[in-house]
Design a protein around this motif. Structure first.
Motif, PDB file in Angstrom:
ATOM      1  N   LEU A  54       0.811  -1.222   0.000  1.00  0.00           N
ATOM      2  CA  LEU A  54       0.000   0.000   0.000  1.00  0.00           C
ATOM      3  C   LEU A  54       0.845   1.272   0.000  1.00  0.00           C
ATOM      4  O   LEU A  54       0.350   2.342  -0.324  1.00  0.00           O
ATOM      5  CB  LEU A  54      -0.863   0.035   1.258  1.00  0.00           C
ATOM      6  CG  LEU A  54      -2.237  -0.608   1.210  1.00  0.00           C
ATOM      7  CD1 LEU A  54      -2.802  -0.712   2.606  1.00  0.00           C
ATOM      8  CD2 LEU A  54      -3.176   0.196   0.343  1.00  0.00           C
ATOM      9  N   LEU A  56       2.171   2.377   2.851  1.00  0.00           N
ATOM     10  CA  LEU A  56       2.116   2.953   4.203  1.00  0.00           C
ATOM     11  C   LEU A  56       3.441   2.747   4.912  1.00  0.00           C
ATOM     12  O   LEU A  56       3.817   3.509   5.789  1.00  0.00           O
ATOM     13  CB  LEU A  56       0.994   2.316   5.021  1.00  0.00           C
ATOM     14  CG  LEU A  56      -0.436   2.582   4.541  1.00  0.00           C
ATOM     15  CD1 LEU A  56      -1.428   1.758   5.340  1.00  0.00           C
ATOM     16  CD2 LEU A  56      -0.764   4.059   4.666  1.00  0.00           C
ATOM     17  N   ALA A  80      -0.710   9.482  -4.808  1.00  0.00           N
ATOM     18  CA  ALA A  80      -2.166   9.650  -4.727  1.00  0.00           C
ATOM     19  C   ALA A  80      -2.852   8.942  -5.898  1.00  0.00           C
ATOM     20  O   ALA A  80      -3.906   8.329  -5.735  1.00  0.00           O
ATOM     21  CB  ALA A  80      -2.531  11.137  -4.710  1.00  0.00           C
ATOM     22  N   MET A  83      -2.711   5.305  -5.219  1.00  0.00           N
ATOM     23  CA  MET A  83      -3.574   5.005  -4.083  1.00  0.00           C
ATOM     24  C   MET A  83      -5.035   4.882  -4.508  1.00  0.00           C
ATOM     25  O   MET A  83      -5.810   4.164  -3.910  1.00  0.00           O
ATOM     26  CB  MET A  83      -3.397   6.110  -3.040  1.00  0.00           C
ATOM     27  CG  MET A  83      -3.650   5.690  -1.610  1.00  0.00           C
ATOM     28  SD  MET A  83      -2.718   4.248  -1.092  1.00  0.00           S
ATOM     29  CE  MET A  83      -1.567   4.927   0.056  1.00  0.00           C
ATOM     30  N   LYS A  84      -5.401   5.622  -5.568  1.00  0.00           N
ATOM     31  CA  LYS A  84      -6.782   5.587  -6.038  1.00  0.00           C
ATOM     32  C   LYS A  84      -7.165   4.193  -6.526  1.00  0.00           C
ATOM     33  O   LYS A  84      -8.338   3.839  -6.557  1.00  0.00           O
ATOM     34  CB  LYS A  84      -6.962   6.623  -7.161  1.00  0.00           C
ATOM     35  CG  LYS A  84      -8.419   6.867  -7.540  1.00  0.00           C
ATOM     36  CD  LYS A  84      -8.530   8.016  -8.511  1.00  0.00           C
ATOM     37  CE  LYS A  84      -9.873   8.130  -9.194  1.00  0.00           C
ATOM     38  NZ  LYS A  84     -11.016   7.504  -8.596  1.00  0.00           N
ATOM     39  N   MET A  88      -9.031  -0.525   0.983  1.00  0.00           N
ATOM     40  CA  MET A  88      -8.498  -1.353   2.069  1.00  0.00           C
ATOM     41  C   MET A  88      -9.537  -1.514   3.161  1.00  0.00           C
ATOM     42  O   MET A  88     -10.133  -0.530   3.607  1.00  0.00           O
ATOM     43  CB  MET A  88      -7.242  -0.676   2.626  1.00  0.00           C
ATOM     44  CG  MET A  88      -6.772  -1.223   3.949  1.00  0.00           C
ATOM     45  SD  MET A  88      -5.411  -2.388   3.735  1.00  0.00           S
ATOM     46  CE  MET A  88      -5.164  -2.932   5.420  1.00  0.00           C
ATOM     47  N   GLY A 108     -13.833   9.040   0.616  1.00  0.00           N
ATOM     48  CA  GLY A 108     -12.931   9.002  -0.542  1.00  0.00           C
ATOM     49  C   GLY A 108     -13.462   9.818  -1.709  1.00  0.00           C
ATOM     50  O   GLY A 108     -12.783  10.706  -2.220  1.00  0.00           O
ATOM     51  N   ALA A 112     -11.144  13.054  -1.818  1.00  0.00           N
ATOM     52  CA  ALA A 112     -10.054  12.794  -2.756  1.00  0.00           C
ATOM     53  C   ALA A 112     -10.464  13.008  -4.210  1.00  0.00           C
ATOM     54  O   ALA A 112      -9.649  13.424  -5.025  1.00  0.00           O
ATOM     55  CB  ALA A 112      -9.535  11.370  -2.561  1.00  0.00           C
ATOM     56  N   ARG A 161     -14.805   3.848  -3.977  1.00  0.00           N
ATOM     57  CA  ARG A 161     -14.156   4.484  -5.133  1.00  0.00           C
ATOM     58  C   ARG A 161     -13.930   3.479  -6.260  1.00  0.00           C
ATOM     59  O   ARG A 161     -13.157   3.744  -7.172  1.00  0.00           O
ATOM     60  CB  ARG A 161     -12.830   5.104  -4.709  1.00  0.00           C
ATOM     61  CG  ARG A 161     -13.020   6.234  -3.699  1.00  0.00           C
ATOM     62  CD  ARG A 161     -11.709   6.621  -3.093  1.00  0.00           C
ATOM     63  NE  ARG A 161     -10.943   7.495  -3.961  1.00  0.00           N
ATOM     64  CZ  ARG A 161      -9.642   7.726  -3.801  1.00  0.00           C
ATOM     65  NH1 ARG A 161      -8.964   7.105  -2.861  1.00  0.00           N
ATOM     66  NH2 ARG A 161      -9.023   8.548  -4.611  1.00  0.00           N
TER      67      ARG A 161
ATOM     68  N   PRO B  38      -5.722  20.597  -1.321  1.00  0.00           N
ATOM     69  CA  PRO B  38      -6.991  21.202  -0.906  1.00  0.00           C
ATOM     70  C   PRO B  38      -6.942  21.710   0.544  1.00  0.00           C
ATOM     71  O   PRO B  38      -6.261  21.133   1.364  1.00  0.00           O
ATOM     72  CB  PRO B  38      -7.963  20.027  -1.017  1.00  0.00           C
ATOM     73  CG  PRO B  38      -7.136  18.822  -0.763  1.00  0.00           C
ATOM     74  CD  PRO B  38      -5.780  19.124  -1.311  1.00  0.00           C
ATOM     75  N   TYR B  40      -8.957  22.187   3.926  1.00  0.00           N
ATOM     76  CA  TYR B  40     -10.149  21.614   4.548  1.00  0.00           C
ATOM     77  C   TYR B  40     -10.784  22.666   5.449  1.00  0.00           C
ATOM     78  O   TYR B  40     -10.537  22.721   6.641  1.00  0.00           O
ATOM     79  CB  TYR B  40      -9.783  20.350   5.304  1.00  0.00           C
ATOM     80  CG  TYR B  40      -9.254  19.291   4.378  1.00  0.00           C
ATOM     81  CD1 TYR B  40     -10.126  18.546   3.595  1.00  0.00           C
ATOM     82  CD2 TYR B  40      -7.889  19.043   4.262  1.00  0.00           C
ATOM     83  CE1 TYR B  40      -9.657  17.584   2.727  1.00  0.00           C
ATOM     84  CE2 TYR B  40      -7.414  18.084   3.394  1.00  0.00           C
ATOM     85  CZ  TYR B  40      -8.297  17.353   2.626  1.00  0.00           C
ATOM     86  OH  TYR B  40      -7.822  16.401   1.761  1.00  0.00           O
ATOM     87  N   ASP B 130      -3.918   5.534   8.843  1.00  0.00           N
ATOM     88  CA  ASP B 130      -3.610   4.726   7.658  1.00  0.00           C
ATOM     89  C   ASP B 130      -4.804   4.735   6.700  1.00  0.00           C
ATOM     90  O   ASP B 130      -4.630   4.805   5.483  1.00  0.00           O
ATOM     91  CB  ASP B 130      -3.296   3.280   8.061  1.00  0.00           C
ATOM     92  CG  ASP B 130      -1.941   3.169   8.740  1.00  0.00           C
ATOM     93  OD1 ASP B 130      -1.123   4.096   8.575  1.00  0.00           O
ATOM     94  OD2 ASP B 130      -1.703   2.164   9.437  1.00  0.00           O
ATOM     95  N   THR B 133      -4.847   7.756   4.561  1.00  0.00           N
ATOM     96  CA  THR B 133      -3.888   7.656   3.469  1.00  0.00           C
ATOM     97  C   THR B 133      -4.439   6.793   2.338  1.00  0.00           C
ATOM     98  O   THR B 133      -4.307   7.152   1.168  1.00  0.00           O
ATOM     99  CB  THR B 133      -2.562   7.075   3.981  1.00  0.00           C
ATOM    100  OG1 THR B 133      -2.213   7.772   5.172  1.00  0.00           O
ATOM    101  CG2 THR B 133      -1.466   7.242   2.955  1.00  0.00           C
ATOM    102  N   THR B 134      -5.073   5.658   2.691  1.00  0.00           N
ATOM    103  CA  THR B 134      -5.584   4.796   1.620  1.00  0.00           C
ATOM    104  C   THR B 134      -6.744   5.461   0.886  1.00  0.00           C
ATOM    105  O   THR B 134      -7.075   5.064  -0.217  1.00  0.00           O
ATOM    106  CB  THR B 134      -6.072   3.432   2.148  1.00  0.00           C
ATOM    107  OG1 THR B 134      -7.168   3.646   3.045  1.00  0.00           O
ATOM    108  CG2 THR B 134      -4.982   2.682   2.854  1.00  0.00           C
ATOM    109  N   LEU B 135      -7.373   6.464   1.515  1.00  0.00           N
ATOM    110  CA  LEU B 135      -8.429   7.204   0.815  1.00  0.00           C
ATOM    111  C   LEU B 135      -7.840   8.441   0.131  1.00  0.00           C
ATOM    112  O   LEU B 135      -8.540   9.437  -0.078  1.00  0.00           O
ATOM    113  CB  LEU B 135      -9.539   7.578   1.790  1.00  0.00           C
ATOM    114  CG  LEU B 135     -10.282   6.370   2.388  1.00  0.00           C
ATOM    115  CD1 LEU B 135     -11.144   6.769   3.560  1.00  0.00           C
ATOM    116  CD2 LEU B 135     -11.128   5.678   1.328  1.00  0.00           C
ATOM    117  N   SER B 136      -6.557   8.371  -0.184  1.00  0.00           N
ATOM    118  CA  SER B 136      -5.850   9.445  -0.907  1.00  0.00           C
ATOM    119  C   SER B 136      -5.934  10.795  -0.200  1.00  0.00           C
ATOM    120  O   SER B 136      -5.978  11.832  -0.846  1.00  0.00           O
ATOM    121  CB  SER B 136      -6.369   9.607  -2.337  1.00  0.00           C
ATOM    122  OG  SER B 136      -6.235   8.405  -3.036  1.00  0.00           O
ATOM    123  N   THR B 137      -6.012  10.791   1.127  1.00  0.00           N
ATOM    124  CA  THR B 137      -6.066  12.041   1.866  1.00  0.00           C
ATOM    125  C   THR B 137      -4.828  12.134   2.749  1.00  0.00           C
ATOM    126  O   THR B 137      -4.591  11.256   3.566  1.00  0.00           O
ATOM    127  CB  THR B 137      -7.341  12.097   2.733  1.00  0.00           C
ATOM    128  OG1 THR B 137      -8.463  11.937   1.873  1.00  0.00           O
ATOM    129  CG2 THR B 137      -7.461  13.409   3.458  1.00  0.00           C
TER     130      THR B 137
END
Lengths: 259, 259
Positions: A54, A56, A80, A83-84, A88, A108, A112, A161, B38, B40, B130, B133-137
């Motif tokens: 991933l 991470l 990014a 990651m799309k 997970m 997401g 994102a 997503r 972006p 927030y 984590d 991060t996996t949601l591209s944020t």
């Protein structure tokens, strides 16, 4: 679908924490649309392996290729973009407890991908429906849900997503056998509907048999066996046999200390 | 054995330098990411409410009693050389330059810094970071930067309010207990106050806000090991922010003094 298309390819992946080698040269390939389950005892490095794929965690050596693209060491917009492709399902669910269920699932798409909130809510409710949850659940907070419901929401968030690759980290741990089977069915259905490639880690053999095309066993940082799920009972590997039959006696000794 | 104290000294120096280095890197990454879209906005507004609005009662109470005791103590001291007339100036200058920012900073460190460390720490140990991060944020953009921005913007406002309430406290004691003329007290307060007095306090407040949010986020982000780790992170956030506030307070005062 081209069965020979390699989606994920790992070569010589190594990762240590201090003096402890957690991954000691992992080579594995997963074809597009295939579902690989990695089995292994607690502390054998399964979670670390997923986190390395991933991005991470960063492996010290080796290569992780996604669709042929090297992903070790990429950052920013490249990361990014890769990651799309991923979704997970975390072991504990890892739902954001300050957000409502639908906001979790829509996270997401909204944050994102910039989908407007009303549209994202529609997507979220559709995904909740896909995992068998009624729209009312969307207005609740994660803390108000049971463990099995949280897993379902987490699954809905992972597929929101429409990722090409989905990771499942011990999807059935902590659930009763019936709920575990419900989750297994959902995993199979979601992966098939999306046509996604899946890597799961588990030590639940019933789950592993149900959701996998292929099984790989990790022991002391190495993949000691891999093959089709149907062949697992004829592996003739004493480690695999001990694990799938859950025997205390055998070549695998209990690891007393955590990594 | 004679070298043991030196070994210890060396080890402590190295540990301290490592900490300074990693905090600096964390701060740099947070600031760099914070300036990139972006943004927030919702997160920033939420944090501003949390840091500013909900801290008003605590900071207000601290300020009013500090103003009151300041008037009383100065009176007892100054009466010995017949300088009671200086009380309004002493109260307002002490509050704006020194006590307003420092006390508000310490109270907010205890209230908000601890909450940040606990929230982000829990998100860390339950894999929610984590999951981001996996949601591209980027967690720095989504979690850390809004808190830093909100704290830097909000603490100065909070300190201005504290200054006003503190002066009111001094006024109440002076007028109703020490028989000062109310108009003369207010006139003296305003006449002797310089722009720099308030300005230096506001600059201090912005710096303290940055330090509080930085330590809260840093300790939370790096916490590990479940509930105990989150507890330790919370304590460390409050202690380190408080020490940094008092240290920076001296150097900022010196910098303003030298002008």
């Amino acid at each position: 679908m081209n069965a020979a298309l390699t989606k994920i390819s790992l070569k010589g992946v190594r990762k240590s924490f201090g003096p402890k080698k957690v991954l000691d040269g992992i080579d594995v390939e997963v074809d597009a649309g295939q579902s690989l389950v990695i089995i292994g005892g607690s502390g054998s490095g399964k979670s670390v392996l997923l986190k390395c794929i991933l991005g991470l965690l960063r492996p010290e050596a080796g290569s992780v290729r996604i669709d042929g693209e090297e992903t070790v060491g990429i950052n920013g917009t490249d990361r990014a973009r890769v990651m799309k492709k991923f979704g997970m399902l975390f072991q504990g669910g890892a739902l954001f407890d300050s957000l409502r269920v639908w906001q979790n699932v829509a996270f997401g798409p909204i944050q994102a991908d910039g989908v407007p909130a009303p549209k994202a809510k529609e997507i979220a409710l559709a995904k909740l429906g896909a995992v068998g949850l009624p729209p009312e659940v969307g207005e609740l907070y994660p803390a108000e849900l049971s463990g099995g419901m949280q897993k379902r929401v987490s699954l809905a968030r992972a597929i929101a997503r429409e990722p090409e690759i989905i990771f499942f980290d011990e999807p059935t741990t902590g659930l009763d056998p019936i709920m575990a089977d419900v989750i297994n069915d959902l995993i199979v259905k979601c992966v098939r509907d999306l046509g996604a490639t899946a890597i799961s880690i588990t030590h639940d053999m019933a789950s592993a048999r149900k959701i996998s095309d292929r099984v790989a066993m990790i022991y002391e940082g190495k993949l000691i066996w891999q093959g089709a799920t149907a062949e697992i009972d004829q592996s003739n590997d004493p480690y695999v046999d001990q694990f799938i039959h859950g025997r205390a006696e055998g070549p695998i000794k209990m690891q007393v200390r955590k990594l | 054995m004679t070298l043991a104290p030196l070994t210890l000294l060396g080890r402590m120096t190295l540990a301290f330098m490592t900490l300074v280095g990693s905090v600096t890197m964390f701060a740099t990454q947070a600031v760099v990411q914070g300036f990139r879209p972006p943004y927030y906005r919702q997160q920033i507004v939420r944090q501003m409410l949390e840091i500013g609005y909900y801290s008003l009662p605590v900071v207000g109470l601290t300020a009013i009693f500090t103003g009151m005791v300041l008037a009383l103590q100065s009176y007892t001291g100054f009466a010995r050389f017949s300088a009671e007339a200086a009380i309004p100036q002493v109260v307002v200058v002490s509050l704006t330059r020194e006590l307003g920012p420092v006390l508000a900073g310490l109270m907010v460190a205890g209230r908000v810094g601890a909450a940040m460390a606990a929230e982000i720490g829990t998100m860390r140990v339950t894999e929610q970071i984590d999951a981001l991060t996996t949601l591209s944020t980027d967690p720095f953009r989504y979690l850390v930067a809004p808190r830093l921005i909100a704290a830097v913007l909000t603490l100065p406002l909070l300190v201005l309010v504290a200054d006003l309430i503190g002066v009111l406290g001094g006024y109440l004691v002076a007028v109703y207990k020490l028989d000062f003329n109310d108009l003369t007290y207010l006139k003296n307060t305003i006449d002797y106050l310089q722009f720099d007095d308030v300005f230096s306090g506001v600059v201090k407040a912005a710096v303290f806000g940055f330090l509080i949010a930085l330590m809260g986020c840093y300790q939370g982000y790096n916490s590990k090991g479940g509930a105990q780790g989150v507890g330790a992170a919370t304590t460390a956030a409050v202690v380190s922010a408080s020490i940094l506030i008092l240290t920076f307070n001296y150097f900022l005062t010196e910098a303003f003094f030298a002008r």
